[in-house]
Design an enzyme around this catalytic site. Structure first.
Site, PDB file in Angstrom:
ATOM      1  N   TYR A 345      -1.136   0.494  -9.738  1.00  0.00           N
ATOM      2  CA  TYR A 345      -1.939   0.619  -8.521  1.00  0.00           C
ATOM      3  C   TYR A 345      -1.047   0.531  -7.284  1.00  0.00           C
ATOM      4  O   TYR A 345      -1.169   1.322  -6.351  1.00  0.00           O
ATOM      5  CB  TYR A 345      -3.018  -0.469  -8.466  1.00  0.00           C
ATOM      6  CG  TYR A 345      -3.676  -0.552  -7.115  1.00  0.00           C
ATOM      7  CD1 TYR A 345      -4.561   0.439  -6.690  1.00  0.00           C
ATOM      8  CD2 TYR A 345      -3.395  -1.599  -6.244  1.00  0.00           C
ATOM      9  CE1 TYR A 345      -5.140   0.381  -5.436  1.00  0.00           C
ATOM     10  CE2 TYR A 345      -3.971  -1.671  -4.990  1.00  0.00           C
ATOM     11  CZ  TYR A 345      -4.843  -0.672  -4.583  1.00  0.00           C
ATOM     12  OH  TYR A 345      -5.405  -0.725  -3.339  1.00  0.00           O
ATOM     13  N   PRO A 398      -0.706  -3.081   6.014  1.00  0.00           N
ATOM     14  CA  PRO A 398      -1.799  -3.570   5.173  1.00  0.00           C
ATOM     15  C   PRO A 398      -1.641  -3.096   3.732  1.00  0.00           C
ATOM     16  O   PRO A 398      -1.430  -1.913   3.475  1.00  0.00           O
ATOM     17  CB  PRO A 398      -3.036  -2.931   5.821  1.00  0.00           C
ATOM     18  CG  PRO A 398      -2.527  -1.706   6.506  1.00  0.00           C
ATOM     19  CD  PRO A 398      -1.133  -2.039   6.960  1.00  0.00           C
ATOM     20  N   THR A 399      -1.683  -4.032   2.802  1.00  0.00           N
ATOM     21  CA  THR A 399      -1.737  -3.686   1.383  1.00  0.00           C
ATOM     22  C   THR A 399      -2.896  -4.459   0.771  1.00  0.00           C
ATOM     23  O   THR A 399      -3.056  -5.658   1.010  1.00  0.00           O
ATOM     24  CB  THR A 399      -0.430  -4.041   0.648  1.00  0.00           C
ATOM     25  OG1 THR A 399      -0.067  -5.389   0.941  1.00  0.00           O
ATOM     26  CG2 THR A 399       0.693  -3.130   1.068  1.00  0.00           C
ATOM     27  N   SER A 427      -5.363  -6.126   5.289  1.00  0.00           N
ATOM     28  CA  SER A 427      -6.220  -5.057   4.790  1.00  0.00           C
ATOM     29  C   SER A 427      -7.683  -5.486   4.795  1.00  0.00           C
ATOM     30  O   SER A 427      -8.008  -6.650   4.551  1.00  0.00           O
ATOM     31  CB  SER A 427      -5.804  -4.700   3.358  1.00  0.00           C
ATOM     32  OG  SER A 427      -6.741  -3.840   2.753  1.00  0.00           O
ATOM     33  N   GLN A 448      -6.690  -4.177   9.551  1.00  0.00           N
ATOM     34  CA  GLN A 448      -6.847  -2.776   9.145  1.00  0.00           C
ATOM     35  C   GLN A 448      -8.301  -2.526   8.770  1.00  0.00           C
ATOM     36  O   GLN A 448      -8.913  -3.294   8.019  1.00  0.00           O
ATOM     37  CB  GLN A 448      -5.925  -2.479   7.970  1.00  0.00           C
ATOM     38  CG  GLN A 448      -6.043  -1.055   7.430  1.00  0.00           C
ATOM     39  CD  GLN A 448      -6.969  -0.991   6.229  1.00  0.00           C
ATOM     40  OE1 GLN A 448      -7.252  -1.999   5.584  1.00  0.00           O
ATOM     41  NE2 GLN A 448      -7.475   0.185   5.938  1.00  0.00           N
ATOM     42  N   LEU A 449      -8.856  -1.431   9.263  1.00  0.00           N
ATOM     43  CA  LEU A 449     -10.294  -1.180   9.136  1.00  0.00           C
ATOM     44  C   LEU A 449     -10.572   0.194   8.535  1.00  0.00           C
ATOM     45  O   LEU A 449      -9.976   1.192   8.938  1.00  0.00           O
ATOM     46  CB  LEU A 449     -10.941  -1.252  10.528  1.00  0.00           C
ATOM     47  CG  LEU A 449     -12.452  -1.017  10.601  1.00  0.00           C
ATOM     48  CD1 LEU A 449     -13.215  -2.185   9.981  1.00  0.00           C
ATOM     49  CD2 LEU A 449     -12.877  -0.812  12.052  1.00  0.00           C
ATOM     50  N   TYR A 450     -11.477   0.203   7.532  1.00  0.00           N
ATOM     51  CA  TYR A 450     -12.123   1.434   7.104  1.00  0.00           C
ATOM     52  C   TYR A 450     -13.510   1.457   7.742  1.00  0.00           C
ATOM     53  O   TYR A 450     -14.118   0.408   7.974  1.00  0.00           O
ATOM     54  CB  TYR A 450     -12.281   1.480   5.582  1.00  0.00           C
ATOM     55  CG  TYR A 450     -10.976   1.590   4.823  1.00  0.00           C
ATOM     56  CD1 TYR A 450     -10.377   2.829   4.615  1.00  0.00           C
ATOM     57  CD2 TYR A 450     -10.361   0.462   4.289  1.00  0.00           C
ATOM     58  CE1 TYR A 450      -9.185   2.935   3.906  1.00  0.00           C
ATOM     59  CE2 TYR A 450      -9.172   0.562   3.579  1.00  0.00           C
ATOM     60  CZ  TYR A 450      -8.588   1.798   3.396  1.00  0.00           C
ATOM     61  OH  TYR A 450      -7.412   1.897   2.707  1.00  0.00           O
ATOM     62  N   THR A 476      -7.787   3.122   9.760  1.00  0.00           N
ATOM     63  CA  THR A 476      -7.294   4.074   8.770  1.00  0.00           C
ATOM     64  C   THR A 476      -8.184   5.304   8.778  1.00  0.00           C
ATOM     65  O   THR A 476      -9.393   5.211   8.516  1.00  0.00           O
ATOM     66  CB  THR A 476      -7.258   3.438   7.370  1.00  0.00           C
ATOM     67  OG1 THR A 476      -6.294   2.377   7.385  1.00  0.00           O
ATOM     68  CG2 THR A 476      -6.866   4.460   6.315  1.00  0.00           C
ATOM     69  N   ARG A 485      -5.312   9.614  -7.604  1.00  0.00           N
ATOM     70  CA  ARG A 485      -4.258   8.729  -8.091  1.00  0.00           C
ATOM     71  C   ARG A 485      -4.384   8.648  -9.612  1.00  0.00           C
ATOM     72  O   ARG A 485      -5.184   7.888 -10.156  1.00  0.00           O
ATOM     73  CB  ARG A 485      -4.392   7.356  -7.443  1.00  0.00           C
ATOM     74  CG  ARG A 485      -4.437   7.459  -5.920  1.00  0.00           C
ATOM     75  CD  ARG A 485      -4.744   6.145  -5.241  1.00  0.00           C
ATOM     76  NE  ARG A 485      -4.979   6.336  -3.815  1.00  0.00           N
ATOM     77  CZ  ARG A 485      -5.307   5.363  -2.973  1.00  0.00           C
ATOM     78  NH1 ARG A 485      -5.440   4.117  -3.415  1.00  0.00           N
ATOM     79  NH2 ARG A 485      -5.518   5.622  -1.699  1.00  0.00           N
ATOM     80  N   LYS A 551      -4.241   4.969  12.373  1.00  0.00           N
ATOM     81  CA  LYS A 551      -3.293   5.002  11.254  1.00  0.00           C
ATOM     82  C   LYS A 551      -3.603   6.183  10.346  1.00  0.00           C
ATOM     83  O   LYS A 551      -4.714   6.295   9.820  1.00  0.00           O
ATOM     84  CB  LYS A 551      -3.388   3.696  10.461  1.00  0.00           C
ATOM     85  CG  LYS A 551      -2.457   3.608   9.257  1.00  0.00           C
ATOM     86  CD  LYS A 551      -2.600   2.253   8.576  1.00  0.00           C
ATOM     87  CE  LYS A 551      -1.660   2.118   7.381  1.00  0.00           C
ATOM     88  NZ  LYS A 551      -2.092   2.978   6.261  1.00  0.00           N
ATOM     89  N   HIS A 575      -0.457   7.261   4.043  1.00  0.00           N
ATOM     90  CA  HIS A 575      -1.117   6.305   3.161  1.00  0.00           C
ATOM     91  C   HIS A 575      -0.239   5.976   1.950  1.00  0.00           C
ATOM     92  O   HIS A 575      -0.726   5.854   0.817  1.00  0.00           O
ATOM     93  CB  HIS A 575      -2.471   6.844   2.702  1.00  0.00           C
ATOM     94  CG  HIS A 575      -3.501   5.765   2.486  1.00  0.00           C
ATOM     95  ND1 HIS A 575      -4.457   5.458   3.409  1.00  0.00           N
ATOM     96  CD2 HIS A 575      -3.693   4.914   1.455  1.00  0.00           C
ATOM     97  CE1 HIS A 575      -5.215   4.470   2.952  1.00  0.00           C
ATOM     98  NE2 HIS A 575      -4.771   4.116   1.763  1.00  0.00           N
ATOM     99  N   ARG A 578      -0.448   8.225  -1.136  1.00  0.00           N
ATOM    100  CA  ARG A 578      -1.510   7.993  -2.117  1.00  0.00           C
ATOM    101  C   ARG A 578      -2.745   8.856  -1.855  1.00  0.00           C
ATOM    102  O   ARG A 578      -3.735   8.741  -2.558  1.00  0.00           O
ATOM    103  CB  ARG A 578      -1.901   6.511  -2.102  1.00  0.00           C
ATOM    104  CG  ARG A 578      -0.791   5.607  -2.588  1.00  0.00           C
ATOM    105  CD  ARG A 578      -0.884   4.229  -1.974  1.00  0.00           C
ATOM    106  NE  ARG A 578      -2.014   3.442  -2.450  1.00  0.00           N
ATOM    107  CZ  ARG A 578      -2.037   2.785  -3.612  1.00  0.00           C
ATOM    108  NH1 ARG A 578      -0.995   2.835  -4.414  1.00  0.00           N
ATOM    109  NH2 ARG A 578      -3.083   2.081  -3.959  1.00  0.00           N
ATOM    110  N   ASP A 606       4.985   4.227   9.146  1.00  0.00           N
ATOM    111  CA  ASP A 606       4.603   3.516   7.919  1.00  0.00           C
ATOM    112  C   ASP A 606       4.904   4.435   6.742  1.00  0.00           C
ATOM    113  O   ASP A 606       4.375   5.545   6.674  1.00  0.00           O
ATOM    114  CB  ASP A 606       3.105   3.182   7.961  1.00  0.00           C
ATOM    115  CG  ASP A 606       2.574   2.726   6.612  1.00  0.00           C
ATOM    116  OD1 ASP A 606       3.240   1.894   5.976  1.00  0.00           O
ATOM    117  OD2 ASP A 606       1.504   3.214   6.198  1.00  0.00           O
TER     118      ASP A 606
END
Length: 691
Positions: A345, A398-399, A427, A448-450, A476, A485, A551, A575, A578, A606
């Site tokens: 992952y 962010p991870t 994240s 970090q925001l979705y 993001t 993936r 981002k 990203h 990914r 990044d």
């Protein structure tokens, strides 16, 4: 005062010795950068100790050129001493058991080659008759380096002393000169025609093996072997020289060793042993024979302790796996420690993973144009990001789900970033909540925001982050759908049952359950809002005072729109490769984005950064800073908080070194002229080149 380590003898020697004498022993050439680097390079090598190994008995014995010696330092059993040609005691005197010499049972003779070859032959034969066991040929001094302290002091040998090996021989004297008497003496006596054929010539006049001292490259190491050298003594690039020799001759290290830990690091890189110089002469100045005994004993004790704490019972057990010299080595450790699903992952990219590889490979195609002869004794790496001063332009990206890597997860990363004086980005998909991370103590943190279909969830997340003291939102924008993936699909990736996405506990969101392909992909498909557009950047500004970083930008067109939409900054990102495969590496896209913003907002990078050289290249192309992701999570998996601290320190040290070698004293001095890229227009030759 009790002496507790080798370096403390230098201060005592400085007090006791005349300035001219101390400066001769202590100084280096010109700006003395290499003198400092001899020490600093050891600090950038970190340990990977093994545990639960019986180390009640430690064996440090070894064999050098067929001579049985022990690393039991100053014990009566003894170790090897190299006697200088320019010694104030002759080979015959040293061969006698005079005071301060008897514990060096095995002796080598260091040789400078003089214009008068008869002098050389006499010296070599006298050394052999006196029982010396090897010749150490100094190959890096056809001329004496520019030792400015000696020039200022007009160094000459004190009148009560003489170069004892040369009494009665046809050679000059070290007299006072306009610059340095030693430099004048060397200029008049040393044979500048010395070449590899002279290694072979020496073998015709002695049966003693020849060690070549001063090798710094793999090329010269290979030539030394062809010339019949029995061994090589290097200053710093041990690993390169060891690799070049392929085990055919032993390689020794000379330079910068001040700790038993340094000895261990040198052996782990392939050295067969180390030599120390300045610590011996400083301790000799301070306490005579007793001082030298103490220095050797201290190094022995420190080395023995390092072996024990690293799980090594003999020298043969010290391997390259016991040390870490760069950030990328943490990935191999993480791969060993993590379950396959978790490692895949973190490590994998989308589809063919071309962009994943290109994120790294593109850096290698950017070359340096260093400036020289600039005073780089002071390097300032501090910078200001969105009004917040940090120690270096290296920040944590962010991870997600860091507790899969280590039980402390985001807690450990937050503490490490704070200790390094830099920014951590948390994240949304963290296994620690914004409140929990804030509780770790002071620090500058971004969130970090979705953007979810349920906008109430978004508002709650943003307001909680703001209340918790987070300073910016990293929005993001490149994930309306999750990239393909394939490793996650094969592994049917889902969050381990003992972990949860802590920021979403109690909110109206689904769970990441096992699915036919990837539980994460199914989760994203069900929750992420695919209607996300530029107007949402403006909407976010209505619900928070935190600045918004966008981002996922990789084109100039989107960079211009981001500025118009009120973004406070841009993070050039794919990203971590990914999402969509076959997009450019982030470093390749960076300059286009920077040019499009026209300096109105900062641009960050990044993706793909693994070296301090990468950081420099990004800043030279216009980035205001860089974010690192995978190196953080891999080091977290390997060593927890300590690993993350080490990664940040290694990148900081490498970046500082790159700045110094490029002639840059502050970030503002890093310019586009310091690098050349594959897309640059070829530079016309300077007019003088045609003369």
């Amino acid at each position: 005062m009790e002496i507790t380590n080798v370096t403390e003898y230098e201060a005592i020697a400085k007090e006791k010795l005349p300035k001219m004498v101390y400066d001769y022993f202590a100084s280096g050439a010109e700006d003395e950068w290499t003198l400092q680097e001899n020490r600093n390079s050891f600090a950038r090598i970190l340990f990977r100790p093994r545990i639960l190994i019986d180390v009640s008995k430690i064996d440090m014995t070894t064999t050098i050129l067929g001579e049985y010696a022990t690393a039991r330092a100053a014990s009566a059993a003894g170790t090897i001493m190299i006697l200088s040609s320019w010694t104030t005691s002759s080979v015959e005197e040293v061969a006698s058991t005079g005071p301060g010499i008897q514990f060096f049972q095995i002796r080598f003779f260091q040789l400078q080659v003089y214009k008068n070859r008869k002098v050389v032959e006499q010296l070599v034969r006298r050394a052999e008759r006196a029982g010396f066991k090897a010749i150490v040929l100094t190959g890096d001094a056809p001329r004496l380096g520019r030792r400015e302290s000696d020039i200022k002091n007009r160094f000459t040998l004190p009148p009560n002393l003489a170069l004892k090996n040369f009494e009665g021989l046809d050679h000059g004297k070290i007299d006072e000169a306009n610059d340095s008497g030693l430099a004048s003496y060397a200029g008049g006596q040393i044979d500048r025609t010395l070449s590899w054929k002279d290694v072979q010539w020496l073998q015709t006049i002695t049966n003693m093996p020849i060690l070549v001292k001063g090798v710094l490259t793999g090329e010269d190491a290979r030539i030394a072997i062809q010339a019949g050298a029995a061994g090589i003594i290097v200053s710093n690039p041990v690993r390169l020289v060891v690799k070049a020799t392929q085990g055919r001759v032993p390689v020794f290290l000379d330079g910068g060793v001040r700790r038993g830990t340094d000895v261990f690091k040198a052996l782990a890189l392939g050295a067969s042993g180390i030599f120390i110089g300045r610590p011996v002469v400083f301790s000799l100045a301070a306490e005579g024979e007793a001082g030298v005994r103490k220095v050797l004993q201290m190094l022995r004790d420190e080395f023995e302790l390092t072996m024990a704490l690293s799980g090594c019972r003999s020298l043969s057990e010290i391997t390259r796996n016991h040390i870490i010299t760069n950030v990328t080595e943490y990935e191999a450790i993480a791969k060993e420690k993590l379950p396959k699903m978790v490692y895949d992952y973190y490590a994998s990219g989308a589809e063919d993973q071309w962009t994943l590889q290109e994120n790294r490979n593109a850096f290698a195609r950017i070359l340096f144009r260093p400036r020289i002869l600039i005073d780089v004794s002071k390097i300032d790496m501090t910078t200001t990001i969105l009004g917040f001063k940090i120690s270096m332009p290296i920040m944590v990206a962010p991870t997600a789900m860091q507790k899969m890597a280590h039980p402390e997860g985001e807690y450990a990363t937050a503490r490490a970033a704070s200790a390094a004086g830099t920014i951590m980005t948390l994240s949304s998909w963290a296994t620690s909540s914004v409140e929990e991370v804030a509780s770790t103590g002071p620090g500058i943190r971004f969130f970090q925001l979705y953007v979810y279909k349920n906008r109430n969830v978004v508002e709650q997340l943003v307001r909680r982050a703001e209340r918790a003291g987070f300073k910016a939102i990293a929005l993001t924008v490149d994930t309306p759908r999750l990239g393909r993936r394939e490793s996650d699909i094969k592994n049917r990736f889902t969050l381990p049952p003992n972990l949860t996405l802590k920021n979403f506990e109690g909110l109206d969101l689904g769970k990441m359950d096992e699915a036919n392909d990837s539980g994460l992909a199914s989760y994203v498909a069900g929750q992420i809002d695919r209607t996300l557009s530029w107007k949402d950047v403006q909407w976010l500004q209505t619900i928070t005072k935190m600045p918004i970083l966008v981002k996922g930008v990789i084109t100039g067109e989107d960079a211009r729109i981001a500025v118009q939409a009120g973004a406070a900054g841009i993070i050039v990102s794919n990203h971590g490769a990914r999402q969509l495969d076959y997009v450019p590496a982030t470093i390749s896209a960076l300059e286009e984005v920077v040019k499009a913003t026209q300096g109105r907002i900062p641009v960050f990078l990044d993706g793909g950064v693994r070296r301090g050289t990468d950081v420099f290249k990004a800043l030279a192309l216009g980035a205001s800073g860089i974010f690192i992701g995978r190196p953080v999570v891999f080091s977290l998996a390997a060593e927890g908080e300590a690993g993350v601290r080490k990664v940040l320190q290694m990148l900081r040290d490498e970046f500082e070194l790159t700045m110094a070698l490029s002639g840059c004293r502050s970030l503002k001095e890093i310019t586009r002229n310091h690098i050349t890229t594959e897309w640059d227009t070829p530079r016309p030759p300077h007019p003088s080149a045609r003369l």
